[in-house]
Design a protein around this motif. Structure first.
Motif, PDB file in Angstrom:
ATOM      1  N   GLU A  46      -8.297   4.241 -19.037  1.00 56.32           N
ATOM      2  CA  GLU A  46      -7.005   4.731 -18.494  1.00 56.32           C
ATOM      3  C   GLU A  46      -6.475   5.946 -19.491  1.00 56.32           C
ATOM      4  O   GLU A  46      -5.886   6.839 -18.949  1.00 56.32           O
ATOM      5  N   TYR A  47      -7.107   5.714 -20.640  1.00 62.45           N
ATOM      6  CA  TYR A  47      -6.509   6.958 -21.591  1.00 62.45           C
ATOM      7  C   TYR A  47      -6.986   8.368 -20.726  1.00 62.45           C
ATOM      8  O   TYR A  47      -6.345   9.515 -20.812  1.00 62.45           O
ATOM      9  N   VAL A  48      -8.433   8.568 -20.587  1.00 64.07           N
ATOM     10  CA  VAL A  48      -9.113   9.470 -19.988  1.00 64.07           C
ATOM     11  C   VAL A  48      -8.413   9.928 -18.824  1.00 64.07           C
ATOM     12  O   VAL A  48      -8.127  10.805 -18.216  1.00 64.07           O
ATOM     13  N   ALA A  49      -8.105   8.920 -17.878  1.00 67.30           N
ATOM     14  CA  ALA A  49      -7.519   8.947 -16.552  1.00 67.30           C
ATOM     15  C   ALA A  49      -6.048   9.582 -16.849  1.00 67.30           C
ATOM     16  O   ALA A  49      -5.866  10.688 -16.041  1.00 67.30           O
ATOM     17  N   ASN A  50      -5.470   9.356 -17.527  1.00 68.35           N
ATOM     18  CA  ASN A  50      -4.127   9.881 -17.887  1.00 68.35           C
ATOM     19  C   ASN A  50      -3.989  11.337 -18.371  1.00 68.35           C
ATOM     20  O   ASN A  50      -3.262  12.061 -17.995  1.00 68.35           O
ATOM     21  N   GLU A  51      -5.004  11.419 -19.231  1.00 65.52           N
ATOM     22  CA  GLU A  51      -5.363  12.886 -19.709  1.00 65.52           C
ATOM     23  C   GLU A  51      -5.800  13.741 -18.610  1.00 65.52           C
ATOM     24  O   GLU A  51      -4.977  15.131 -18.435  1.00 65.52           O
ATOM     25  N   ASP A  60     -12.845  17.328 -21.738  1.00 66.00           N
ATOM     26  CA  ASP A  60     -11.895  17.313 -22.901  1.00 66.00           C
ATOM     27  C   ASP A  60     -11.038  16.201 -23.257  1.00 66.00           C
ATOM     28  O   ASP A  60     -11.055  15.754 -24.342  1.00 66.00           O
ATOM     29  N   ALA A  61     -10.649  15.365 -22.191  1.00 69.36           N
ATOM     30  CA  ALA A  61      -9.965  14.253 -22.222  1.00 69.36           C
ATOM     31  C   ALA A  61     -11.033  13.291 -22.864  1.00 69.36           C
ATOM     32  O   ALA A  61     -10.601  12.411 -23.740  1.00 69.36           O
ATOM     33  N   MET A  62     -12.263  13.374 -22.617  1.00 71.63           N
ATOM     34  CA  MET A  62     -13.229  12.290 -23.204  1.00 71.63           C
ATOM     35  C   MET A  62     -13.319  12.501 -24.511  1.00 71.63           C
ATOM     36  O   MET A  62     -13.380  11.603 -25.532  1.00 71.63           O
ATOM     37  N   TRP A  63     -13.336  13.691 -25.028  1.00 69.18           N
ATOM     38  CA  TRP A  63     -13.337  14.105 -26.641  1.00 69.18           C
ATOM     39  C   TRP A  63     -11.976  13.751 -27.144  1.00 69.18           C
ATOM     40  O   TRP A  63     -12.011  13.293 -28.240  1.00 69.18           O
ATOM     41  N   CYS A  64     -10.843  13.913 -26.408  1.00 68.13           N
ATOM     42  CA  CYS A  64      -9.461  13.427 -26.969  1.00 68.13           C
ATOM     43  C   CYS A  64      -9.889  11.885 -27.012  1.00 68.13           C
ATOM     44  O   CYS A  64      -9.191  11.422 -28.257  1.00 68.13           O
TER      45      CYS A  64
END
Length: 82
Positions: A46-51, A60-64
């Motif tokens: 969910e975090y990656v999808a929102n990013e 980049d979202a996955m690194w975050c």
């Protein structure tokens, strides 16, 4: 809704009906009804999808996410793709 879900809801309502949502969730974790690992995977996904919806590239979202959840990029990759 399956008969199993209905039965579980009836049992939880009878036994834990007076608990708040947070207390009930904690109780479900304690008795093993909610899988902690799957919850972690869902949180990462969910975090990656929102990013990504926010405009970040997926990698980049996955690194975050790896930084946010204090885990490896490889763990995030497995959560997202498997």
């Amino acid at each position: 809704m399956t008969i199993y879900m209905k039965e579980l809801l009836n049992k939880l309502s009878n036994k834990y009906g007076s608990l708040s949502t947070t207390q009930l969730t904690n109780k479900l974790f304690e008795i093993g009804v909610i899988d902690h690992t799957l919850c972690k995977v869902l949180a990462v996904r969910e975090y990656v999808a929102n990013e990504v919806k926010g405009g970040n590239k997926k990698t980049d979202a996955m690194w975050c996410a790896a930084e946010r959840f204090s885990c490896t990029y490889e763990y995030v990759r497995k959560c997202v793709y498997y």
